[in-house]
Design a protein around this motif. Structure first.
Motif, short mmCIF file in Angstrom:
data_model
loop_
_atom_site.label_atom_id
_atom_site.label_comp_id
_atom_site.label_asym_id
_atom_site.label_seq_id
_atom_site.Cartn_x
_atom_site.Cartn_y
_atom_site.Cartn_z
N GLN A 55 -3.69 7.83 -1.65
CA GLN A 55 -3.31 6.50 -1.20
C GLN A 55 -3.66 5.47 -2.28
O GLN A 55 -4.74 5.50 -2.86
N GLU A 74 -4.08 1.60 -2.72
CA GLU A 74 -4.26 0.42 -1.87
C GLU A 74 -3.93 -0.87 -2.61
O GLU A 74 -4.29 -1.07 -3.76
N GLN A 75 -3.27 -1.75 -1.90
CA GLN A 75 -3.12 -3.17 -2.26
C GLN A 75 -2.74 -3.39 -3.72
O GLN A 75 -3.47 -4.01 -4.48
N ASN A 79 -2.29 -2.70 -10.57
CA ASN A 79 -3.30 -2.21 -9.63
C ASN A 79 -4.47 -3.19 -9.49
O ASN A 79 -4.46 -4.28 -10.08
N THR A 136 1.34 5.52 0.08
CA THR A 136 0.81 6.85 0.33
C THR A 136 1.75 7.84 -0.35
O THR A 136 2.95 7.86 -0.06
N THR A 185 0.86 -1.18 0.00
CA THR A 185 0.00 0.00 0.00
C THR A 185 0.89 1.23 0.00
O THR A 185 1.85 1.30 0.78
#
Length: 270
Positions: free
Chosen positions: A190, A192-193, A212, A184, A182
């Motif tokens: 952000q 994510e994953q 992604n 930032t 993850t």
């Protein structure tokens, strides 16, 4: 959940909520083992710091307990003659390089050393430890002189050396062990994953290439990252992806990257 997040619990109460899973425990053992050097000693405190740099937080007692397991089952020596105790792996026979292979390896080390920050100097030196194991004399010849000074590169250091020193280790862990991350960004966004699939270098920038959640491929320079967490989630490396053929989206003016500008940090058999 961060990779290897520390769990604090009593030895008398072992539950699934306060103890690492078997998989994570085994992973910790192997992470410690691969950081124990050959031919010199390292302390539990130093190994704990290396794990923390990679985003794996463990108390010193946990590190010491796992090191005792490693000493019992692997080729690791524990020097108890003085404190702090030192741990080292035995030195085994190394392959002898030809002149061409030796110069190529010296040139590769010179290139990486010039581009990456001083904080990674130890890791680079250890990665190229094969250079130190080469014979210093040859039958019927005078001993070679100059050593690694015979190879040098005149290139610029990559941008933001502090950022590289901070994120290079956890990104390497995620790439090699195929763990999702993850991100930032400095903009506050952000991501994510995502699944890291490689690292690419340009003249003065290092880029992370990732897949992604929509299974699309994207990239960003490491200088854009503010925080990075390695997750426990494993991903299968995409069989149809070729990093050497990938074109950076963050730098659209460049044509398809040449093979010698690509560093795919994944297991060679995948």
């Amino acid at each position: 959940m961060p990779f290897y997040q520390s769990a604090i619990s009593s030895d008398r109460t072992m539950t699934t909520s306060d103890k690492a899973s078997t998989t994570e425990q085994l992973s910790l053992v192997f992470e410690l083992y691969q950081r124990i050097p050959q031919g010199r000693k390292v302390t539990a405190k130093q190994l704990q710091a290396e794990l923390a740099d990679a985003g794996m937080y463990r108390g010193i007692r946990s590190v010491q307990r796992n090191l005792d397991v490693i000493v019992n089952y692997f080729d690791v020596d524990k020097d108890t003659r003085s404190k702090p105790f030192g741990y080292s792996r035995g030195i085994y026979s190394q392959p002898t390089l030809s002149a061409r292979e030796l110069v190529l390896l010296q040139l590769a080390k010179a290139t990486i050393s010039q581009q990456l920050p001083p904080s990674l100097e130890y890791a680079i030196d250890f990665a190229f430890s094969l250079l130190r194991a080469q014979p210093r004399t040859h039958t019927g010849m005078r001993p070679p002189q100059g050593d690694t000074r015979k190879a040098h590169t005149f290139i610029n250091e990559l941008n933001a050396s502090k950022v590289l020193g901070k994120f290079f280790e956890p990104i390497s862990v995620a790439l090699v062990h195929q763990k999702q991350i993850t991100l930032t960004l400095k903009s506050g966004k952000q991501i994510e994953q995502v699944s890291p699939v490689g690292i690419a270098t340009t003249i003065n920038e290092l880029y992370l290439v990732y897949q992604n959640t929509l299974n699309d491929y994207d990239d960003l320079p490491l200088t854009c990252i503010a925080e990075l967490k390695v997750l426990t989630f494993y991903f299968d490396y995409p069989s149809d992806f070729q990093l050497q053929q990938y074109q950076l989206k963050s730098e659209p003016q460049r044509s398809t990257l040449l093979t010698n500008n690509i560093t795919p940090l994944i297991a060679s058999d995948r």
